[in-house]
Motif scaffolding. Structure first.
Motif, PDB file in Angstrom:
ATOM      1  N   VAL A 130       0.814  -1.210   0.000  1.00 18.94           N
ATOM      2  CA  VAL A 130       0.000   0.000   0.000  1.00 18.94           C
ATOM      3  C   VAL A 130       0.852   1.266   0.000  1.00 18.94           C
ATOM      4  N   MET A 131       2.134   1.135   0.347  1.00 19.58           N
ATOM      5  CA  MET A 131       3.017   2.300   0.342  1.00 19.58           C
ATOM      6  C   MET A 131       4.461   1.822   0.279  1.00 19.58           C
ATOM      7  N   THR A 132       5.244   2.462  -0.559  1.00 16.55           N
ATOM      8  CA  THR A 132       6.675   2.203  -0.616  1.00 16.55           C
ATOM      9  C   THR A 132       7.404   3.533  -0.548  1.00 16.55           C
ATOM     10  N   GLY A 133       8.636   3.485  -0.142  1.00 15.23           N
ATOM     11  CA  GLY A 133       9.421   4.711  -0.085  1.00 15.23           C
ATOM     12  C   GLY A 133      10.876   4.429   0.199  1.00 15.23           C
ATOM     13  N   THR A 134      11.663   5.459   0.092  1.00  9.60           N
ATOM     14  CA  THR A 134      13.082   5.388   0.419  1.00  9.60           C
ATOM     15  C   THR A 134      13.435   6.583   1.285  1.00  9.60           C
ATOM     16  N   THR A 135      14.435   6.407   2.103  1.00 13.43           N
ATOM     17  CA  THR A 135      14.950   7.494   2.918  1.00 13.43           C
ATOM     18  C   THR A 135      16.431   7.237   3.156  1.00 13.43           C
ATOM     19  N   PHE A 136      17.101   8.228   3.695  1.00 13.67           N
ATOM     20  CA  PHE A 136      18.534   8.080   3.932  1.00 13.67           C
ATOM     21  C   PHE A 136      18.941   8.915   5.130  1.00 13.67           C
ATOM     22  N   ALA A 137      20.130   8.630   5.621  1.00 13.52           N
ATOM     23  CA  ALA A 137      20.739   9.427   6.687  1.00 13.52           C
ATOM     24  C   ALA A 137      22.243   9.432   6.462  1.00 13.52           C
ATOM     25  N   ARG A 138      22.858  10.550   6.704  1.00 14.27           N
ATOM     26  CA  ARG A 138      24.318  10.693   6.639  1.00 14.27           C
ATOM     27  C   ARG A 138      24.767  11.322   7.946  1.00 14.27           C
ATOM     28  N   THR A 139      25.626  10.646   8.673  1.00 14.55           N
ATOM     29  CA  THR A 139      26.168  11.182   9.917  1.00 14.55           C
ATOM     30  C   THR A 139      27.682  11.105   9.864  1.00 14.55           C
ATOM     31  N   SER A 140      28.319  12.098  10.419  1.00 17.18           N
ATOM     32  CA  SER A 140      29.780  12.119  10.418  1.00 17.18           C
ATOM     33  C   SER A 140      30.304  11.939  11.833  1.00 17.18           C
ATOM     34  N   TYR A 141      31.560  11.552  11.907  1.00 21.35           N
ATOM     35  CA  TYR A 141      32.212  11.390  13.204  1.00 21.35           C
ATOM     36  C   TYR A 141      33.695  11.689  13.047  1.00 21.35           C
ATOM     37  N   ASP A 142      34.284  12.159  14.134  1.00 20.98           N
ATOM     38  CA  ASP A 142      35.708  12.480  14.152  1.00 20.98           C
ATOM     39  C   ASP A 142      36.495  11.277  14.649  1.00 20.98           C
ATOM     40  N   ILE A 143      37.679  11.113  14.089  1.00 11.37           N
ATOM     41  CA  ILE A 143      38.569  10.049  14.513  1.00 11.37           C
ATOM     42  C   ILE A 143      39.622  10.680  15.425  1.00 11.37           C
ATOM     43  N   PRO A 144      39.690  10.264  16.680  1.00  8.94           N
ATOM     44  CA  PRO A 144      40.548  10.951  17.641  1.00  8.94           C
ATOM     45  C   PRO A 144      42.040  10.823  17.365  1.00  8.94           C
ATOM     46  N   GLY A 145      42.481   9.826  16.669  1.00  8.97           N
ATOM     47  CA  GLY A 145      43.906   9.665  16.374  1.00  8.97           C
ATOM     48  C   GLY A 145      44.164   8.266  15.861  1.00  8.97           C
ATOM     49  N   SER A 146      45.284   8.088  15.198  1.00  9.02           N
ATOM     50  CA  SER A 146      45.564   6.792  14.581  1.00  9.02           C
ATOM     51  C   SER A 146      45.864   5.715  15.610  1.00  9.02           C
TER      52      SER A 146
END
Length: 183
Positions: A130-146
Motif C-alpha cells: 500500500v506504500m513504498t518509499g526510500t529514505t537516507f541518513a548521513r552522519t559524520s564522526y571524528d577520529i581521535p587519532g591513529s
C-alpha cells in the motif's frame, strides 16, 4: 483615526475572520476520533516489524536491529497487544567514506556513515503493498587519532546509531502521514 491605522485594523479583522473560518478544519494528528474509528496511534500500533533480512552476527544485522528497535519504540512506545494489520518490510545499504584526510599522515580524521533504506508497507488483509518509499541518513564522526582504534570504532558505532534513529524518525513520519491522509 488615520488611514494607516484604519488599514492595519482592517487587516487584523480580516486575519481574525480567516482564522475563525478555518478553526473547525484543524484536527491534531494524534487526537482520538469522536466517531469511534481508530486514531493514528492505534493504526501505528498495528504495524508489524519483521526482522531485517541480513546475515546473523554481521555488522549489517546490528544496524538492522537498531533501525527496527528505534522504529518499534517510535511506533508503539511501550504498548503491546494490538493485532497487526500491516507489515513493514525494510531493506537497507550502508556506506562509509572519508571526509577529511590528514596531510601529514594520510589517514582520515573525519568519516561519514551513510544509511539508505527502502521500506514497503504491506496490508496483511490483502497481502498487497500500500506504500513504498526510500529514505537516507548521513552522519559524520571524528577520529581521535591513529593510535586510538577503540575510540574510532566507538565513534563509528555511535554514528551508525544516530543514522538509525534518524531513518526511523523519517519512516515514522511518513507512516503517520499515510495513515492520516491515506496517501
Amino acid at each position: 483615526m488615520s488611514s494607516a491605522r484604519f488599514r492595519i485594523a482592517a487587516r487584523l479583522v480580516a486575519v481574525a475572520a480567516l482564522a475563525g473560518l478555518t478553526a473547525g478544519c484543524f484536527q491534531p494528528m494524534y487526537a482520538e476520533h469522536a466517531d469511534g474509528t481508530p486514531g493514528l496511534r492505534e493504526k501505528l500500533m498495528g504495524i508489524e516489524l519483521p526482522p531485517v533480512d541480513k546475515p546473523n552476527a554481521s555488522p549489517e544485522a546490528r544496524i538492522g536491529v537498531d533501525i527496527r528497535n528505534a522504529l518499534a519504540f517510535k511506533l508503539y512506545g511501550t504498548a503491546t497487544g494490538t493485532a497487526p494489520t500491516h507489515k513493514l518490510v525494510l531493506r537497507f545499504q550502508t556506506s562509509r567514506s572519508s571526509l577529511i584526510v590528514s596531510q601529514t599522515t594520510g589517514l582520515p580524521t573525519t568519516e561519514n556513515v551513510g544509511l539508505d533504506v527502502q521500506y514497503n508497507l504491506v496490508d496483511l488483509a490483502t497481502n498487497k503493498s500500500v506504500m513504498t518509499g526510500t529514505t537516507f541518513a548521513r552522519t559524520s564522526y571524528d577520529i581521535p587519532g591513529s593510535y586510538q582504534r577503540f575510540a574510532r570504532q566507538r565513534a563509528f558505532r555511535d554514528a551508525e546509531d544516530r543514522a538509525s534513529e534518524e531513518v526511523a524518525e523519517k519512516i515514522k513520519t511518513r507512516l503517520a502521514a499515510y495513515f492520516t491522509a491515506g496517501t
